[in-house]
Design a protein around this motif. Structure first.
Motif, mmCIF file in Angstrom:
data_model
loop_
_atom_site.group_PDB
_atom_site.id
_atom_site.type_symbol
_atom_site.label_atom_id
_atom_site.label_comp_id
_atom_site.label_asym_id
_atom_site.label_seq_id
_atom_site.Cartn_x
_atom_site.Cartn_y
_atom_site.Cartn_z
ATOM 1 N N UNK A 1 0.843 -1.218 0.000
ATOM 2 C CA UNK A 1 0.000 0.000 0.000
ATOM 3 C C UNK A 1 0.867 1.252 0.000
ATOM 4 N N UNK A 2 0.729 2.055 -1.062
ATOM 5 C CA UNK A 2 1.463 3.330 -1.106
ATOM 6 C C UNK A 2 0.585 4.453 -0.552
ATOM 7 N N UNK A 3 1.218 5.454 0.036
ATOM 8 C CA UNK A 3 0.454 6.607 0.516
ATOM 9 C C UNK A 3 0.733 7.801 -0.389
ATOM 10 N N UNK A 4 -0.349 8.398 -0.906
ATOM 11 C CA UNK A 4 -0.241 9.622 -1.702
ATOM 12 C C UNK A 4 -0.793 10.772 -0.874
ATOM 13 N N UNK A 5 -0.023 11.852 -0.753
ATOM 14 C CA UNK A 5 -0.548 13.029 -0.060
ATOM 15 C C UNK A 5 -0.803 14.118 -1.092
ATOM 16 N N UNK A 6 -2.027 14.618 -1.130
ATOM 17 C CA UNK A 6 -2.330 15.693 -2.096
ATOM 18 C C UNK A 6 -2.818 16.929 -1.345
ATOM 19 N N UNK A 7 -2.933 18.043 -2.099
ATOM 20 C CA UNK A 7 -3.188 19.333 -1.447
ATOM 21 C C UNK A 7 -4.657 19.611 -1.117
ATOM 22 N N UNK A 8 -5.540 18.665 -1.372
ATOM 23 C CA UNK A 8 -6.952 18.851 -1.014
ATOM 24 C C UNK A 8 -7.783 19.508 -2.106
ATOM 25 N N UNK A 9 -7.136 19.851 -3.252
ATOM 26 C CA UNK A 9 -7.910 20.441 -4.350
ATOM 27 C C UNK A 9 -8.339 19.339 -5.318
ATOM 28 N N UNK A 10 -9.344 19.677 -6.157
ATOM 29 C CA UNK A 10 -9.793 18.723 -7.162
ATOM 30 C C UNK A 10 -8.666 18.472 -8.166
ATOM 31 N N UNK A 11 -7.937 19.531 -8.477
ATOM 32 C CA UNK A 11 -6.795 19.417 -9.385
ATOM 33 C C UNK A 11 -5.783 18.409 -8.825
ATOM 34 N N UNK A 12 -5.548 18.531 -7.502
ATOM 35 C CA UNK A 12 -4.606 17.625 -6.857
ATOM 36 C C UNK A 12 -5.079 16.184 -6.906
ATOM 37 N N UNK A 13 -6.359 16.003 -6.694
ATOM 38 C CA UNK A 13 -6.907 14.649 -6.701
ATOM 39 C C UNK A 13 -6.773 14.006 -8.085
ATOM 40 N N UNK A 14 -7.066 14.803 -9.112
ATOM 41 C CA UNK A 14 -6.952 14.278 -10.474
ATOM 42 C C UNK A 14 -5.486 14.019 -10.830
ATOM 43 N N UNK A 15 -4.590 14.890 -10.359
ATOM 44 C CA UNK A 15 -3.155 14.675 -10.583
ATOM 45 C C UNK A 15 -2.712 13.358 -9.942
ATOM 46 N N UNK A 16 -3.251 13.091 -8.741
ATOM 47 C CA UNK A 16 -2.905 11.851 -8.048
ATOM 48 C C UNK A 16 -3.268 10.635 -8.888
ATOM 49 N N UNK A 17 -4.443 10.723 -9.553
ATOM 50 C CA UNK A 17 -4.845 9.615 -10.416
ATOM 51 C C UNK A 17 -3.817 9.442 -11.539
ATOM 52 N N UNK A 18 -3.430 10.567 -12.140
ATOM 53 C CA UNK A 18 -2.460 10.529 -13.229
ATOM 54 C C UNK A 18 -1.147 9.893 -12.756
ATOM 55 N N UNK A 19 -0.663 10.381 -11.621
ATOM 56 C CA UNK A 19 0.615 9.887 -11.083
ATOM 57 C C UNK A 19 0.560 8.395 -10.787
ATOM 58 N N UNK A 20 -0.588 7.958 -10.310
ATOM 59 C CA UNK A 20 -0.715 6.557 -9.940
ATOM 60 C C UNK A 20 -0.567 5.644 -11.166
ATOM 61 N N UNK A 21 -1.073 6.131 -12.329
ATOM 62 C CA UNK A 21 -0.875 5.337 -13.547
ATOM 63 C C UNK A 21 0.570 5.422 -14.020
ATOM 64 N N UNK A 22 1.172 6.630 -13.890
ATOM 65 C CA UNK A 22 2.546 6.815 -14.329
ATOM 66 C C UNK A 22 3.506 5.944 -13.518
ATOM 67 N N UNK A 23 3.264 5.906 -12.207
ATOM 68 C CA UNK A 23 4.125 5.117 -11.326
ATOM 69 C C UNK A 23 3.752 3.643 -11.324
ATOM 70 N N UNK A 24 2.698 3.296 -12.060
ATOM 71 C CA UNK A 24 2.180 1.936 -12.082
ATOM 72 C C UNK A 24 1.915 1.424 -10.660
ATOM 73 N N UNK A 25 1.326 2.290 -9.856
ATOM 74 C CA UNK A 25 1.022 1.901 -8.485
ATOM 75 C C UNK A 25 -0.158 0.948 -8.471
#
Lengths: 256, 418
Positions: A1-25
């Motif tokens: 289980x990886x932990x992602x910390x985002x800034x609480x914005x919708x932009x941040x949440x969507x970025x997290x989704x992007x990063x998760x695919x990029x990192x193949x998490x």
């Protein structure tokens, strides 16, 4: 289980989704900065909000979801609930990974959670449209403050703008310390520092700033509310179900 | 000045409150002139009275002076009560100022009949005209049709109102004649029919001409008083059904009679209004309008009255056990809607979700069906093996013992002897 910390914005949440695919998490726990408690044994990945990444995820979603579902994503996000951030993250991944039409799978936990949370936020929006009571000030502005359970101000702009096109109005969220001001042309976001003087217990301005007619109409409204009640049908249980007690402070007719 | 307007509002709101319609939805009037108000889309209940009824509109009478003497009506000629009348400007000012403060969705204007029908209707029209034309008010307006008013006036009224309504008062002609000999159902049908035809005419013109003005865009409704006269539920709902069909009504309202008169023809003052019965009638109304039930399936000669202890859908299911159990993973949407404990929205979710895999108990519960009620009538992926069929009385008693009714088991006005 990886932990992602985002800034609480919708932009941040969507970025997290992007990063998760990029990192193949695989499994990810998404936490907003506000709720993040550092753990010595586990390192966390910090998501840097990125407009381009967020837009790619958003436009990818619009290819699979209709506008109602896109609104549901936005509404659930405005709930500001930590658990909902996780649900949104999982829901978006589920939609991206599945063939078109997967949003109809109400047997899926995340589809159901997002559908139900967006309904809850929508209900709160609707309650604000119903329970806001404006007071007319001496300088012709109709004022009301609120403390909604969810951050619904962005959702009620159109409703109030269309309806009160010929009067200036302010709706202020005391909890989140920002408000909306309509100046007969457009709606702007505003922030005051007077809110500490405002009593959150009551939706009322001091009498000296009110229009002289305000007292009369508040009184007539209270009279009216009392007159239309039918005592032989009294049903307080139903009354409270429709108007939960936490909203009474907004309602001038409920003040003695 | 202050006191006089307060007194008027008190009298004329009090007299109007027995009209139960509170709907402010179904219109399409947008705020296109930068005026005040917007009556598009869903209605809003701005508050609820302590009796649990919604307050959406400023519901008042123009006056409670009346030339009629209907026994069930609080404003009847022979009743010794305070009388009052608003001026046109007073109604306009109240509506505008209440609306500006977000108290209301609009105006519900009715009136006692003074002098004659046309004189009264003409005053009502004058108010709505002023609101629309001079004040640029685009909020919702529900206007009462005064029986016997001329067609010219009705047509003019319809150009400004969002909804119009006229009350049947009693569910049958004989009931009405008993309490209001001066009135008849014919007086109601004629204007309902005229307005309905004009609505149809306007909407057919709309197909040809682009800018047809609005005419009663939220349609018509009516109301019946329940429990003042001895009609059966079957008579009530068959009348309602006929009015829905013949006049394309948007709503029929059922108003449990609240004793307000010493008249020997009526229930005595102090007797409990028939609230449970009223609720059961509304449930039946919903089954007819949204669940695809024919009124004859629910109420017929063999079953002329609704059960008090269980809702009409459950009652129908228990009388038709051969149609159950329904397999939620394969059954038709229409049949799933007929299962007690499953509503329109849940039924839709079920038929969408089952395309992705057979549905289990925990999923059905999360979707939001009333599982304890529905489980007696459905099969699902992990339903327990059932060796024998239960009979209706058994299922009913199990459901009743597991649920706590929203109504007291003993009516409030009846003393418990234990």
């Amino acid at each position: 289980m990886e932990i992602f910390v985002f800034d609480g914005t919708l932009e941040g949440l969507l970025t997290a989704v992007f990063d998760c695919y990029q990192k193949k998490s695989d499994a990810v726990k998404l936490v907003s900065q506000l709720h993040y408690v550092p753990d010595v044994f586990k390192e966390a990945f910090t998501v840097i909000s990125d407009d381009t990444k967020a837009k790619r995820v958003w436009s990818g979603l619009t290819k699979k979801l209709d506008s109602d579902w896109m609104k549901s994503i936005y509404k659930s996000f405005l709930s500001e609930q930590p658990a909902t951030f996780q649900d949104l993250f999982e829901f978006i991944r589920y939609i991206i990974d599945s063939p078109p039409g997967a949003e109809a799978n109400f047997g899926n936990k995340y589809v159901l959670e997002i559908s139900q949370m967006s309904h809850k936020v929508h209900r709160e929006k609707h309650r604000m449209e119903a329970f806001i009571r404006f007071q007319k000030t001496g300088d012709n502005i109709f004022y009301a403050h609120i403390e909604p359970d969810f951050n619904v101000l962005p959702l009620i702009i159109d409703h109030f703008k269309n309806r009160y096109a010929d009067q200036k109005w302010i709706i202020y969220d005391l909890k989140r310390k920002y408000g909306l001001f309509y100046d007969l042309e457009k709606v702007e976001e505003i922030a005051f520092d007077f809110t500490t003087e405002m009593s959150p217990a009551l939706n009322a301005l001091p009498a000296n700033v009110l229009d002289p007619q305000e007292e009369l109409y508040a009184l007539l409204w209270k009279d009216y509310f009392r007159s239309v009640n039918i005592p032989a049908r009294k049903n307080m249980k139903l009354h409270i179900r429709h108007v939960p007690k936490r909203y009474w402070k907004y309602l001038s007719e409920k003040q003695s | 000045m202050f006191e006089r307007i307060r007194e008027k509002l008190e009298i004329l709101a009090d007299a109007a409150k027995y009209d139960v319609s509170c709907s402010s939805s179904g219109s399409n009037r947008k705020n296109e002139n930068k005026g005040l108000g917007d009556a598009e889309g869903t209605g809003i209940c701005h508050t609820y009275t302590e009796d649990g009824r919604c307050v959406s509109l400023l519901k008042i009478l123009l006056t409670n002076h009346c030339i009629y003497d209907c026994a069930f009506c609080v404003s009847r000629r022979s009743n010794d009560i305070k009388r009052a009348a608003f001026t046109v400007d007073e109604v306009v000012e109240l509506t505008m100022n209440f609306y500006r403060r977000n108290y209301i969705e609009g105006l519900f204007l009715s009136s006692g009949i003074f002098k004659n029908a046309d004189y009264t209707m003409e005053r009502l029209v004058r108010i709505v005209k002023k609101l629309r034309n001079e004040q640029r008010f685009n909020g919702y307006i529900h206007l009462k049709t005064i029986p016997g008013a001329s067609e010219e006036l009705l047509k003019e009224a319809g150009m400004y109102a969002d909804r119009m309504s006229i009350n049947l008062e009693m569910p049958t002609e004989s009931g009405l004649k008993l309490l209001a000999p001066e009135k008849s159902h014919e007086d109601v049908k004629k204007p309902l029919d005229y307005i309905q035809q004009t609505i149809t005419q306007f909407s057919s013109e709309k197909a040809l001409i682009k800018s047809v003005p609005k005419f009663v865009p939220a349609g018509q409704s009516t109301q019946m008083v329940i429990g003042a006269t001895p009609e059966s539920d079957k008579e009530i709902m068959h009348t309602a059904n006929a009015f829905y069909k013949n006049f394309s009504l948007k709503r029929v309202y059922y108003s449990g009679y609240i004793p307000i008169s010493q008249d020997a023809r009526l229930p005595v003052i102090g007797s409990q209004p028939p609230l449970i019965r009223e609720n059961r009638l509304y449930q039946t109304d919903w089954l007819m309008r949204f669940y695809g039930f024919d009124v004859k399936e629910i109420l017929n000669d063999a079953h002329p009255n609704l059960d008090v202890d269980i809702d009409p859908k459950l009652s129908w299911a228990l009388r038709n056990l051969e149609k159950f159990p329904v397999d939620v993973n394969t059954a038709d949407y229409k049949m799933i809607m007929r299962v007690p404990g499953i509503g329109v929205a849940s039924a839709l979710k079920i038929v969408q979700a089952r395309k992705f895999g057979r549905l289990h108990q925990d999923q059905l519960k999360k979707i939001g069906i009333s599982f304890n009620k529905a489980k007696h009538f459905i099969r699902y992926a992990d339903s327990p093996l059932q060796l024998r069929d239960y009979e209706a009385g058994h299922i009913k008693s199990v459901i009743l013992s597991e649920s706590s009714s929203k109504y007291n088991k003993v009516p409030k006005n009846q003393l418990s002897i234990f």
